[in-house]
Design an enzyme around this catalytic site. Structure first.
Site, PDB file in Angstrom:
ATOM      1  N   VAL A  68       0.779  -1.273   0.054  1.00  0.00           N
ATOM      2  CA  VAL A  68       0.066   0.077   0.040  1.00  0.00           C
ATOM      3  C   VAL A  68       0.982   1.224  -0.008  1.00  0.00           C
ATOM      4  CG1 VAL A  68      -2.122  -1.111   1.173  1.00  0.00           C
ATOM      5  CG2 VAL A  68      -0.348   0.124   2.512  1.00  0.00           C
ATOM      6  N   TYR A 159       3.544   5.719  15.773  1.00  0.00           N
ATOM      7  CA  TYR A 159       2.319   5.097  15.698  1.00  0.00           C
ATOM      8  C   TYR A 159       1.062   5.969  15.914  1.00  0.00           C
ATOM      9  CZ  TYR A 159      -1.372   1.232  15.811  1.00  0.00           C
ATOM     10  OH  TYR A 159      -2.503   0.425  15.617  1.00  0.00           O
ATOM     11  N   ILE A 192      -6.435  -5.480  20.517  1.00  0.00           N
ATOM     12  CA  ILE A 192      -7.037  -6.720  19.993  1.00  0.00           C
ATOM     13  C   ILE A 192      -5.559  -7.933  19.848  1.00  0.00           C
ATOM     14  CG2 ILE A 192      -8.464  -7.590  18.138  1.00  0.00           C
ATOM     15  CD1 ILE A 192     -10.020  -5.296  19.131  1.00  0.00           C
TER      16      ILE A 192
END
Ligand code: NDP
Length: 254
Positions: A68, A159, A192
């Site tokens: 990407v 991040y 997660i």
């Protein structure tokens, strides 16, 4: 009164980073609600493994290799999808990575890699998808952010900067693309369990700090993200745009 449906039959959904973790879970969710799913990432082996698992659930799936961060590859991906299906209805702009270090140890190369993947990658993919969706006069773009787009947590300099950027471009795109019948929203998960966070969550004291930061006293799982992504992908969210939905067990509301 006709209520909108959550069904995604005949919709074509592209999920970047769909070979693993959150992207894979979202591909399952969208596929189970009827979408034809396209998963795209760099590693062919992981893509093939994911394809097999999705087909095992009777989900219509195609795989494409893409990095990407490369504009030509991203544009070619959208062209290939349009060649195959004639349209692109849903983009889950999910591919991402992290390098966790204290501020004083972050190398310039670390910063560049995280920002290039998480922010430039999201921009390139969103731009290529938007060009197609504008032609169709419809589309749903779902950017995968993080709670770190809006709160602070140590060791996340690059991040958190990338995810804060994602929250902002979500709002800008929502405003710009609304006249074209396109909604743009973001999902901001807390922790997660995925390949990206496995090692980070293995530290017991960090794990309990994270759990204690949530109101619901647990980390999230892939199933927790299914409802939010199906909602944003379906006509049920037609009057919702420019929003960041934190799926975080209540962490950011504390
Ligand atoms: P994983 O590492 O488990 O999966 C990342 C996916 O992205 C893989 O499919 C990977 O495949 C792909 N990918 C990475 N870099 C590129 C690239 N340059 N081009 C194309 N594909 C790429 O991560 P998660 O599932 O945990 O994370 C997915 C997203 O969710 C990320 O944006 C992340 O920031 C976000 N998130 C995750 C949280 C968590 O706790 N797990 C919390 C909040 C947000 P390959 O390497 O083969 O290209």
């Amino acid at each position: 009164m006709n209520f909108p449906t959550f069904a995604l039959n005949e919709k074509v959904a592209l999920i970047t980073g769909g070979s693993k973790g959150i992207g894979f879970g979202m591909a399952v969710a969208l596929g189970e609600y009827g979408a034809k799913v396209v998963i795209a990432s760099r590693g062919l082996q992981d893509l093939e493994k994911a394809k097999e698992q999705l087909e095992g659930r009777q989900i219509d799936v195609k795989i494409f290799q893409v990095d990407v961060t490369k504009k030509e590859q991203v544009e070619e991906l959208v062209q290939n999808i349009v060649k195959e299906y004639g349209k692109l209805d849903i983009l889950v702009n999910n591919a991402g990575m992290n390098i966790r270090k204290p501020l004083v140890e972050v190398e310039e190369a670390d910063w560049d890699q995280v920002i290039t993947t998480n922010l430039k990658g999201i921009f390139l993919m969103g731009q290529a998808a938007a060009k197609q969706m504008i032609k169709q006069k419809s589309g749903k773009i779902i950017n995968i952010s993080s709670i770190l787009g809006s709160i602070g947590f140590s060791m996340q300099t690059s991040y958190a900067a990338s995810k804060g950027g994602i929250n902002q471009l979500t709002k800008v795109w929502a405003d710009e693309l609304a006249p074209h019948g396109i909604t743009v929203n973001a999902i901001g998960p807390a922790y997660i369990k995925t390949p990206m966070t496995e090692e980070w969550l293995a530290d017991e004291s960090r794990y309990s700090e994270i759990v204690n930061n949530t109101m619901l006293k647990r980390v999230g799982n892939l199933e927790d993200l299914a409802g939010p992504v199906v909602f944003f992908a379906s006509e049920a969210s037609n009057y919702v745009t420019g929003q960041v939905l934190n799926v975080d067990g209540g962490w950011t509301a504390k």
